[in-house]
Motif scaffolding. Structure first.
Motif, PDB file in Angstrom:
ATOM      1  N   ILE A  44       0.961  -0.991   0.058  1.00  0.00           N
ATOM      2  CA  ILE A  44       0.002  -0.291  -0.092  1.00  0.00           C
ATOM      3  C   ILE A  44       1.189   1.513  -0.405  1.00  0.00           C
ATOM      4  N   LEU A  45       1.725   1.421   0.473  1.00  0.00           N
ATOM      5  CA  LEU A  45       3.257   2.392   1.050  1.00  0.00           C
ATOM      6  C   LEU A  45       3.464   2.851  -0.807  1.00  0.00           C
ATOM      7  N   ASP A  46       3.867   0.711  -1.639  1.00  0.00           N
ATOM      8  CA  ASP A  46       4.356   2.062  -2.882  1.00  0.00           C
ATOM      9  C   ASP A  46       3.151   1.912  -3.566  1.00  0.00           C
ATOM     10  N   MET A  47       1.914   1.751  -3.489  1.00  0.00           N
ATOM     11  CA  MET A  47       0.621   2.559  -4.654  1.00  0.00           C
ATOM     12  C   MET A  47       0.448   3.881  -3.963  1.00  0.00           C
ATOM     13  N   ALA A  48       0.718   4.512  -3.264  1.00  0.00           N
ATOM     14  CA  ALA A  48       0.902   5.678  -2.500  1.00  0.00           C
ATOM     15  C   ALA A  48       2.078   6.550  -3.157  1.00  0.00           C
ATOM     16  N   GLY A  49       2.913   5.776  -3.350  1.00  0.00           N
ATOM     17  CA  GLY A  49       4.131   6.405  -3.857  1.00  0.00           C
ATOM     18  C   GLY A  49       3.704   6.516  -4.896  1.00  0.00           C
ATOM     19  N   GLU A  50       3.436   6.383  -6.202  1.00  0.00           N
ATOM     20  CA  GLU A  50       3.425   5.857  -7.607  1.00  0.00           C
ATOM     21  C   GLU A  50       2.975   7.818  -7.743  1.00  0.00           C
ATOM     22  N   GLY A  51       4.250   7.586  -8.890  1.00  0.00           N
ATOM     23  CA  GLY A  51       3.943   9.938  -8.760  1.00  0.00           C
ATOM     24  C   GLY A  51       4.802  10.340  -8.767  1.00  0.00           C
ATOM     25  N   LYS A  52       4.896  10.401  -7.525  1.00  0.00           N
ATOM     26  CA  LYS A  52       5.564  10.734  -6.227  1.00  0.00           C
ATOM     27  C   LYS A  52       7.410  10.856  -5.909  1.00  0.00           C
ATOM     28  N   GLU A  53       7.983  11.655  -5.969  1.00  0.00           N
ATOM     29  CA  GLU A  53       9.304  11.157  -6.283  1.00  0.00           C
ATOM     30  C   GLU A  53       9.593  11.650  -4.706  1.00  0.00           C
ATOM     31  N   LEU A  54      10.084   9.817  -3.893  1.00  0.00           N
ATOM     32  CA  LEU A  54      10.384   9.689  -2.799  1.00  0.00           C
ATOM     33  C   LEU A  54      11.802   9.948  -2.933  1.00  0.00           C
ATOM     34  N   THR A  55      11.860   9.758  -1.580  1.00  0.00           N
ATOM     35  CA  THR A  55      13.820   9.656  -0.377  1.00  0.00           C
ATOM     36  C   THR A  55      14.116   8.457  -0.748  1.00  0.00           C
ATOM     37  N   LEU A  56      15.736   7.770  -1.167  1.00  0.00           N
ATOM     38  CA  LEU A  56      15.841   7.313  -0.763  1.00  0.00           C
ATOM     39  C   LEU A  56      15.534   6.162   0.302  1.00  0.00           C
ATOM     40  N   ALA A  57      15.507   6.705   1.484  1.00  0.00           N
ATOM     41  CA  ALA A  57      14.909   5.934   2.890  1.00  0.00           C
ATOM     42  C   ALA A  57      13.337   5.901   1.994  1.00  0.00           C
ATOM     43  N   GLU A  58      12.449   6.773   1.405  1.00  0.00           N
ATOM     44  CA  GLU A  58      10.925   6.573   1.921  1.00  0.00           C
ATOM     45  C   GLU A  58      10.995   4.439   0.678  1.00  0.00           C
ATOM     46  N   ILE A  59      11.930   5.461   0.106  1.00  0.00           N
ATOM     47  CA  ILE A  59      12.197   3.935  -1.383  1.00  0.00           C
ATOM     48  C   ILE A  59      12.871   2.118  -0.398  1.00  0.00           C
ATOM     49  N   TYR A  78      15.752   2.425  -6.912  1.00  0.00           N
ATOM     50  CA  TYR A  78      17.100   2.183  -6.982  1.00  0.00           C
ATOM     51  C   TYR A  78      17.663   3.026  -8.001  1.00  0.00           C
ATOM     52  N   VAL A  79      17.091   2.671  -9.123  1.00  0.00           N
ATOM     53  CA  VAL A  79      18.166   2.816 -10.439  1.00  0.00           C
ATOM     54  C   VAL A  79      17.721   4.220 -11.205  1.00  0.00           C
ATOM     55  N   ALA A  80      16.493   5.071 -10.787  1.00  0.00           N
ATOM     56  CA  ALA A  80      16.463   6.655 -10.745  1.00  0.00           C
ATOM     57  C   ALA A  80      16.918   7.323  -9.654  1.00  0.00           C
ATOM     58  N   HIS A  81      17.236   7.060  -8.087  1.00  0.00           N
ATOM     59  CA  HIS A  81      18.403   7.437  -7.065  1.00  0.00           C
ATOM     60  C   HIS A  81      19.490   7.359  -7.649  1.00  0.00           C
ATOM     61  N   LEU A  82      19.974   6.053  -8.130  1.00  0.00           N
ATOM     62  CA  LEU A  82      21.794   6.146  -8.316  1.00  0.00           C
ATOM     63  C   LEU A  82      22.374   5.973  -9.354  1.00  0.00           C
ATOM     64  N   GLY A  83      21.216   5.541 -10.135  1.00  0.00           N
ATOM     65  CA  GLY A  83      21.582   5.621 -11.348  1.00  0.00           C
ATOM     66  C   GLY A  83      21.893   3.873 -11.904  1.00  0.00           C
ATOM     67  N   LEU A  84      21.864   3.408 -12.980  1.00  0.00           N
ATOM     68  CA  LEU A  84      21.960   2.599 -13.236  1.00  0.00           C
ATOM     69  C   LEU A  84      23.044   1.725 -12.611  1.00  0.00           C
ATOM     70  N   GLU A  85      24.739   2.218 -12.612  1.00  0.00           N
ATOM     71  CA  GLU A  85      25.779   2.000 -12.606  1.00  0.00           C
ATOM     72  C   GLU A  85      25.683   1.879 -10.862  1.00  0.00           C
ATOM     73  N   GLY A  86      25.516   2.781 -10.397  1.00  0.00           N
ATOM     74  CA  GLY A  86      25.208   2.916  -9.159  1.00  0.00           C
ATOM     75  C   GLY A  86      24.362   1.879  -7.838  1.00  0.00           C
TER      76      GLY A  86
END
Length: 295
Positions: free
Chosen positions: A150-165, A240-248
């Motif tokens: 339910i947290l995952d669904m609520a986070g759709e369309g939002k820019e979450l912090t890495l901690a939230e992810i 994680y890819v969006a926040h860290l980049g693919l290589e990260g």
């Protein structure tokens, strides 16, 4: 095929071929249960028991089956139109596309409830059964998988912090991946301290697993995934890819898997065990086009 997987699937087939079950419900549950997949969660549990020098018994397969059933039930519900709305899972039509939406919902329901009946009938001590039941409910419900969903669904369309992810996936993915480690410790009657160390291993592996999942969503094909790739982007999910980049993300995956191996070694699980082979298969290697995410 791994003999453990064959024994697990024999158990699941036999259970859902009981004459007491309504045919439509049993067929729908079996359709998703026997659709393939790596069976990573039950294999982690069974292989860890062997690493602890236990001879596998039917009771251990009861526990493994209960875990796989809850995981499969979650996939059926995840794919529903109200959730991820996907047409394919493990390379075949999703349950609601094969049958219908109402049947799929009920198949998911039965795969959430039947595991606790199976646990209650396992030839294990009452103390161990109670502990396993508590841990599986903790991993699956409002403290675990369901809360994460339910947290995952609520986070759709939002820019979450890495901690939230990380919070989402610690619940949604991590708790059910932690269960096989904790369950193995309980069945093997390890000390409280050792069980908590095993819990830590599972939590780190759960994080690694989700990072890998995010990587494959943007790098793998339908044939490799068994489902539609690129869904995270379409649903505007923070990953994680969006926040860290693919290589990260790949670097973080490698670091987490290395930490898992170190902690297991500290618990006297040797690198020759089947557990280490499973962990190594989670590495995303360059030019490897045979990676599948049918877990």
């Amino acid at each position: 095929m791994d003999t453990k997987i064959l024994k697990l699937e024999d158990f699941l087939t036999e259970f859902y071929e009981s004459a007491e079950f309504p045919t439509g419900l049993a067929e729908s549950a079996k359709y998703s249960l026997l659709a393939g997949g790596k069976r990573i969660r039950p294999l982690l549990f069974l292989n860890l028991l062997e690493a602890f020098d236990l001879e596998l018994s039917k009771a251990h397969y009861h526990v493994a089956a209960a875990l796989e059933m809850i995981h499969t039930g979650s996939l059926i519900h995840d794919d529903l139109p109200a959730m991820d709305n996907d047409d394919y899972r493990r390379g075949q039509l999703t349950n609601h596309k094969k049958f219908d939406e109402a049947t799929a919902i009920l198949a998911g329901d039965t795969l959430f409830f039947d595991p606790f009946f199976i646990l209650s009938t396992a030839d294990l001590s009452a103390e161990i059964i109670v502990a396993l039941t508590r841990e599986l409910a903790f991993a699956s419900g409002s403290y675990g998988m369901v809360a994460g969903q339910i947290l995952d669904m609520a986070g759709e369309g939002k820019e979450l912090t890495l901690a939230e992810i990380e919070q989402i996936h610690r619940l949604k993915t991590g708790r059910l991946l932690t269960f096989p480690f904790v369950a193995a410790g309980i069945v093997a009657q390890k000390s409280t301290d050792e069980v908590e160390k095993l819990r830590q291993v599972g939590q780190i592996l759960g994080l690694a697993f989700q990072i890998r999942d995010d990587i494959l969503d943007v790098t793998a094909t339908f044939a490799e995934l068994g489902k539609t790739p690129g869904k995270d982007i379409l649903e505007e999910k923070s990953t994680y890819v969006a926040h860290l980049g693919l290589e990260g993300a790949k670097k973080s995956l490698t670091e987490n898997l290395s930490e898992v191996k170190k902690l297991l070694t500290d618990l006297s699980v040797t690198d020759s065990s089947e557990i280490f082979k499973i962990i190594e298969q989670l590495e995303v290697k360059k030019k490897n086009r045979n990676i599948k995410r049918n877990y």
